[in-house]
Write an enzyme that holds these catalytic residues in place. Sequence first.
Site, short mmCIF file in Angstrom:
data_model
loop_
_atom_site.label_atom_id
_atom_site.label_comp_id
_atom_site.label_asym_id
_atom_site.label_seq_id
_atom_site.Cartn_x
_atom_site.Cartn_y
_atom_site.Cartn_z
N GLU A 176 9.65 -3.76 6.30
CA GLU A 176 10.14 -3.30 5.02
C GLU A 176 11.61 -3.60 4.78
O GLU A 176 12.49 -3.12 5.62
CB GLU A 176 9.99 -1.75 5.10
CG GLU A 176 10.25 -1.10 3.88
CD GLU A 176 10.07 0.54 3.77
OE1 GLU A 176 10.47 1.09 2.78
OE2 GLU A 176 9.75 0.90 4.63
N GLU A 232 5.66 7.53 -0.81
CA GLU A 232 6.77 7.92 0.00
C GLU A 232 8.12 8.41 -0.86
O GLU A 232 8.61 7.53 -1.61
CB GLU A 232 7.14 6.86 0.77
CG GLU A 232 8.27 7.28 1.84
CD GLU A 232 9.02 6.17 2.68
OE1 GLU A 232 9.36 6.40 4.06
OE2 GLU A 232 9.13 5.08 2.00
#
Length: 263
Positions: free
Chosen positions: A150, A241
């Site tokens: 990520e 998130e």
Amino acid sequence: MTVKLAVQEQLLPGRTLQEKFAFAVDAGFDAIELRGKGDFHFAGRLTELKRALADGVVMPTVCVEMPHFIGDFDPARRTDAIQQLRSQLTVIAELGGIGVMTPASWGQFSRRLPPFEPPRGPEEDREVLAEALGILGEHAQRNGVLIMLEPLNRYENHMVNTLADAVSYCSMDSIRVVGDTYHMNIEEDDPCRSLAEAAPYLAHMQISESNRNQPGTGHIDWGAELATLDAVGYDGYLALECRLRGEPEIVLPQTAAFVRKYL
């Protein structure tokens, strides 16, 4: 568009994963994204996770949650992070999940803040990270899951900031990329173009607003970005998130409805 919605477990009310999942489904989500803490905590949850799986809880992915990561400057912490992620990959494979995601590092260094130059140069950064991902990629491949890198924004991580940065590390089929709309809002010149270019390597998406709160509270062009994902044939999860502005019982159903109107 066949994209499914997930929500991270810490955002959900409920004492057990079964209770959290029941709430998530009622709120409009399809799955729970788990969090993988250090000290082999995630492996210690295996009985709990298997029981939840048997009860129908859908848990496709794990987002690492540790104080140090695979790009750490300290070799011992780096080795520990690799061992933790190997364990998490093994566990998610036992659950029949997709894989585990990690940044190169988080909060370790930023070239935007003093002293501006890290103690390790770009070439060594790349060597260290490629080595770690190679170890994890081989383990993921043997277990039939993915290790997903990520990119984080420049203030949180100096090593991998854009989707293109992350794609450059995809040296085997088991190493893939996670897009996060919050970080993309800071780092990508054109988020839609970046998503299109990274599409062959894009295995997962995390969603939050430009202000890190839930979608709909900031200025991200959700219509454009989700249309791009549709156009490139993305069929993975959109995992929430974020921080919640408001109580989860109210905010989460609203957020699922907000995102689904673009799907």
